[in-house]
Design an enzyme around this catalytic site. Structure first.
Site, short mmCIF file in Angstrom:
data_model
loop_
_atom_site.label_atom_id
_atom_site.label_comp_id
_atom_site.label_asym_id
_atom_site.label_seq_id
_atom_site.Cartn_x
_atom_site.Cartn_y
_atom_site.Cartn_z
N VAL A 103 0.86 -1.18 0.00
CA VAL A 103 0.00 0.00 0.00
C VAL A 103 0.90 1.23 0.00
O VAL A 103 1.93 1.25 0.68
CB VAL A 103 -0.93 0.03 1.23
CG1 VAL A 103 -1.77 1.30 1.25
CG2 VAL A 103 -1.82 -1.20 1.25
N CYS A 104 0.51 2.23 -0.76
CA CYS A 104 1.21 3.51 -0.77
C CYS A 104 2.68 3.30 -1.16
O CYS A 104 2.97 2.55 -2.10
CB CYS A 104 1.04 4.19 0.59
SG CYS A 104 1.37 5.96 0.63
N THR A 105 3.61 3.94 -0.45
CA THR A 105 5.02 3.83 -0.81
C THR A 105 5.65 2.51 -0.37
O THR A 105 6.85 2.31 -0.55
CB THR A 105 5.82 5.01 -0.24
OG1 THR A 105 5.56 5.12 1.17
CG2 THR A 105 5.42 6.31 -0.93
N ALA A 153 -2.62 2.40 -4.17
CA ALA A 153 -2.06 3.75 -4.23
C ALA A 153 -1.99 4.33 -2.81
O ALA A 153 -1.78 3.60 -1.85
CB ALA A 153 -2.88 4.60 -5.18
#
Length: 237
Positions: A103-105, A153
């Protein structure tokens, strides 16, 4: 589908964004047969970027196999990209996982471990371009699946991502039941949750505020890319 045990591990680390982890964890924990493990080097409390402390349940060394591995993101991801103990754990655990996810970075961490080379993936909008430096193929979608890699994202997309994973593991009907249990029916008060919809002035303000941090993240990504370059091949599943 039978409710046989599904071992799901989420990586904890200092400076993570807690919703990157707790959003998916809330969904995953409702999957029939799910055995959720919060993974870190020790069992000491881990402090998120906003000060919330979370207790790991399992040390890396005590985690032999998983069905799903998930890496959240957050500012602490920068240090994690050069943390050999964490990267070695991901390289060890990934080959036997049914799904390798983030998730995310957190996708930058997977990529730093060489686990997204040649895969389509997403990331937080502010850093998605950095994926290409590490051999991944950036895609500006909220949830991206490429073979057994699923990536979400930024931050809140972790819930969408986790529901997609739940559908893969337990079927669409179960995923919809979980969505209803959570009353996940987003109706945000503003249309400012994406660079594609946010007012230009808001996007400019936020981009300017975070620019120094994004530059520091990119500097580490570039260093990791140089280190990966000679030995970049990773088995594609």
């Amino acid at each position: 589908m039978s409710a046989s045990t599904i071992n799901i591990g989420l990586v904890l680390f200092p400076g993570l964004t807690q919703l990157d982890l707790t959003g998916p964890a809330e969904v995953f924990a409702r999957i029939p047969g799910a055995n959720l493990q919060l993974l870190w080097k020790t069992l000491e409390p881990v402090t998120s970027d906003r000060g919330l402390s979370i207790l790991p349940t399992t040390e890396f060394s005590a985690c032999p196999t998983l069905d799903v591995i998930c890496v959240p993101g957050g500012p602490g991801q920068i240090e994690l990209m050069t943390d050999d103990e964490t990267l070695d754990f991901l390289r060890r655990i990934a080959p036997t996982c049914r799904f390798v996810t983030s998730v995310c970075t957190g996708s930058l961490v997977l990529a730093a471990a060489g686990l997204l080379s040649g895969y389509r993936a997403t990331c937080h909008w502010s850093s998605i371009d950095q994926l290409s430096l590490l051999g991944a193929i950036p895609v500006n979608d909220r949830v991206v699946r490429d073979r057994n890699r699923l990536t979400g994202a930024g931050v809140t997309s972790g819930i969408d991502f986790a529901l997609a994973v739940a559908a893969e593991l337990a079927g669409p009907e179960t995923a919809q039941e979980i969505q209803l249990q959570l009353e996940y029916d987003p109706q945000p008060p503003f249309h400012a949750g994406s660079p594609r919809t946010a007012p230009h002035a808001i996007l400019e303000q936020v981009s300017t505020k975070i620019a120094p941090f994004i530059a520091s993240r990119r500097a580490v990504t570039e260093q990791v890319a140089q280190r990966l370059a000679p030995s970049h091949p990773t088995e594609v599943r």
